[in-house]
Each structure stands twice: as C-alpha cells, then as structure tokens.
Design an enzyme around this catalytic site. Structure first.
Site, PDB file in Angstrom:
ATOM      1  CG  HIS A  29      -1.994  -1.068   1.105  1.00 50.91           C
ATOM      2  ND1 HIS A  29      -1.908  -2.257   1.771  1.00 50.91           N
ATOM      3  CD2 HIS A  29      -3.145  -1.111   0.392  1.00 50.91           C
ATOM      4  CE1 HIS A  29      -2.973  -2.991   1.482  1.00 50.91           C
ATOM      5  NE2 HIS A  29      -3.736  -2.325   0.641  1.00 50.91           N
ATOM      6  CG  HIS A  36      -3.869  -5.902  -3.244  1.00 53.41           C
ATOM      7  ND1 HIS A  36      -3.515  -4.623  -3.617  1.00 53.41           N
ATOM      8  CD2 HIS A  36      -4.578  -5.769  -2.099  1.00 53.41           C
ATOM      9  CE1 HIS A  36      -3.981  -3.756  -2.737  1.00 53.41           C
ATOM     10  NE2 HIS A  36      -4.643  -4.426  -1.800  1.00 53.41           N
ATOM     11  CB  CYS A  71     -12.374  -3.549   3.884  1.00 48.29           C
ATOM     12  SG  CYS A  71     -13.680  -2.463   3.325  1.00 48.29           S
ATOM     13  CG  HIS A  73      -6.036  -7.424   1.989  1.00 48.30           C
ATOM     14  ND1 HIS A  73      -5.936  -6.495   2.992  1.00 48.30           N
ATOM     15  CD2 HIS A  73      -5.996  -6.741   0.821  1.00 48.30           C
ATOM     16  CE1 HIS A  73      -5.844  -5.293   2.449  1.00 48.30           C
ATOM     17  NE2 HIS A  73      -5.883  -5.415   1.138  1.00 48.30           N
ATOM     18  CD  GLU A  91     -11.453  -5.315  10.397  1.00 48.55           C
ATOM     19  OE1 GLU A  91     -12.393  -4.506  10.228  1.00 48.55           O
ATOM     20  OE2 GLU A  91     -10.571  -5.514   9.547  1.00 48.55           O
ATOM     21  CE1 TYR A 108     -10.735   0.922  -3.496  1.00 48.90           C
ATOM     22  CE2 TYR A 108     -11.496  -1.348  -3.535  1.00 48.90           C
ATOM     23  CZ  TYR A 108     -10.841  -0.315  -2.899  1.00 48.90           C
ATOM     24  OH  TYR A 108     -10.274  -0.520  -1.677  1.00 48.90           O
ATOM     25  CD  GLU A 118      -6.594  -0.129  -0.219  1.00 50.75           C
ATOM     26  OE1 GLU A 118      -6.146  -1.007  -0.983  1.00 50.75           O
ATOM     27  OE2 GLU A 118      -6.687  -0.300   1.006  1.00 50.75           O
ATOM     28  CD  GLU A 120      -8.236  -3.391  -1.753  1.00 49.02           C
ATOM     29  OE1 GLU A 120      -7.440  -3.519  -0.807  1.00 49.02           O
ATOM     30  OE2 GLU A 120      -9.446  -3.155  -1.589  1.00 49.02           O
ATOM     31  CD1 TRP A 164     -14.753   0.100   0.398  1.00 48.01           C
ATOM     32  CD2 TRP A 164     -12.940   1.393   0.288  1.00 48.01           C
ATOM     33  NE1 TRP A 164     -14.285   0.248   1.679  1.00 48.01           N
ATOM     34  CE2 TRP A 164     -13.165   1.038   1.641  1.00 48.01           C
ATOM     35  CE3 TRP A 164     -11.839   2.203  -0.013  1.00 48.01           C
ATOM     36  CZ2 TRP A 164     -12.347   1.462   2.676  1.00 48.01           C
ATOM     37  CZ3 TRP A 164     -11.028   2.622   1.016  1.00 48.01           C
ATOM     38  CH2 TRP A 164     -11.281   2.251   2.341  1.00 48.01           C
TER      39      TRP A 164
END
Length: 181
Positions: A29, A36, A71, A73, A91, A108, A118, A120, A164
């Site tokens: 990032h 990714h 959000c 990964h 989270e 996006y 970002e 992704e 996003w």
C-alpha cells in the site's frame, strides 16, 4: 488473534484477476500499489439496518474514514468467505449468517489524500450479524447501525464515506440489496 501488517500477506493479481504471487501487506500500500485481492462486507441486523464502521485513525490506508462494515484481504489459499468470516470476527467480534457474494467482480482504484493508493479486485459480500458488536479498537474507531437510506445518502455525497463504499452502494441498490427501507 489478528495478523499484524508485517506478517499478513496479500494475494497479487494480474490485470485479468489471476493470482501471480503474494507480498507483505505492509509493502503493497503506497503510491504504486499493485493490483491485489480484497473483499468488502456489509452486515445487516434483523431490522434491516446496515453496520457502518469508522476506520481506526492510525490505519495505513484511508485512516479515520467511515465505510462499510468490514474490509480485508484473504491470505494466500484462503477462501474468500472464510476470510470475510475471520476478519469480521477479529474486527467486530460478531458472527455472520446468510453470507453471500453479491458483487463478485467489483474492482476499484482509489487515491487517498496522502497519495496512498488502493488497487483491488474486491468482491462484495452481504450477510446478517450474529451477536453484539465488540470492535477491536486497533481496527475500528467507531460503529453505528443505520437505515440503508442513510448509507445511500452518504454514497451520494462521496466525501462522507470511503471511495469504495461510495462506488459499491449504487451497485448494491441495483442488485436489490438494502431495500427494506
């Protein structure tokens, strides 16, 4: 226990969305962020409200901004639904029922005010929260349950939520998500 940025790997993709490798999250990032794999999740309660979260102010990308529920990964080799379930639990301390991928091809690119990008392929999931929210303050500064029309209004302003989420909300509307209002 959540992975730290130094230990967490992200899945790198080519322009066609095929896996080409992985790299430490802490190293991808920046101003030239490679494409990714990620995910976004919107959780609803039994009243049809959506859970918005405010990103912790020390996060590398888009700190302090209001956004969708969660959000993250997936780890290399981890199924997206498993990654969503894992990150929501880490989270927010809640479980998920009725989890489904509603925007499988969402992609996006967004540039933060500090120049961090970002970039992704980010399938979007929706589900129902199970249990009371107990946020990890290293990830989530605040949270609120709101009617979908408030999410829609925030997306229309653009600056009120993450870029996003501002792109995802009209697509979710078109797919019939959140129309209990």
């Amino acid at each position: 226990m959540p992975q730290t940025d130094t230990a967490e790997l992200v899945v790198l993709l080519d322009d066609d969305g095929r896996t080409i490798g992985s790299a430490p999250k802490a190293q991808v990032h920046h101003a030239s962020t490679p494409l990714h794999l990620a995910f976004s999740c919107y959780l609803f309660d039994d009243a049809g409200r959506v859970l918005l979260t405010r990103r912790a102010v020390h996060k590398r990308t888009f700190p302090g901004i209001w956004t969708n529920t969660c959000c993250g990964h997936p780890a290399p080799g981890e199924a997206l639904q498993d990654a969503v379930t894992r990150r929501v639990r880490e989270e927010l301390g809640v479980g998920i029922t009725d989890l489904r991928c509603v925007l499988p091809d969402f992609r996006y690119r967004a540039v933060a005010a500090d120049g961090v990008v970002e970039n992704e392929v980010c399938p979007v999931f929706c589900g129902r929260a199970v249990g009371q929210v107990h946020p990890d303050r290293d990830e989530v500064a605040d949270h609120v349950w709101v009617p979908w029309q408030h999410m829609r209004a925030a997306a229309e302003f653009g600056w009120a939520i993450s870029p996003w989420a501002a792109e995802q909300v009209p697509l979710l509307d078109a797919a019939g998500i959140g129309h209990r209002d």
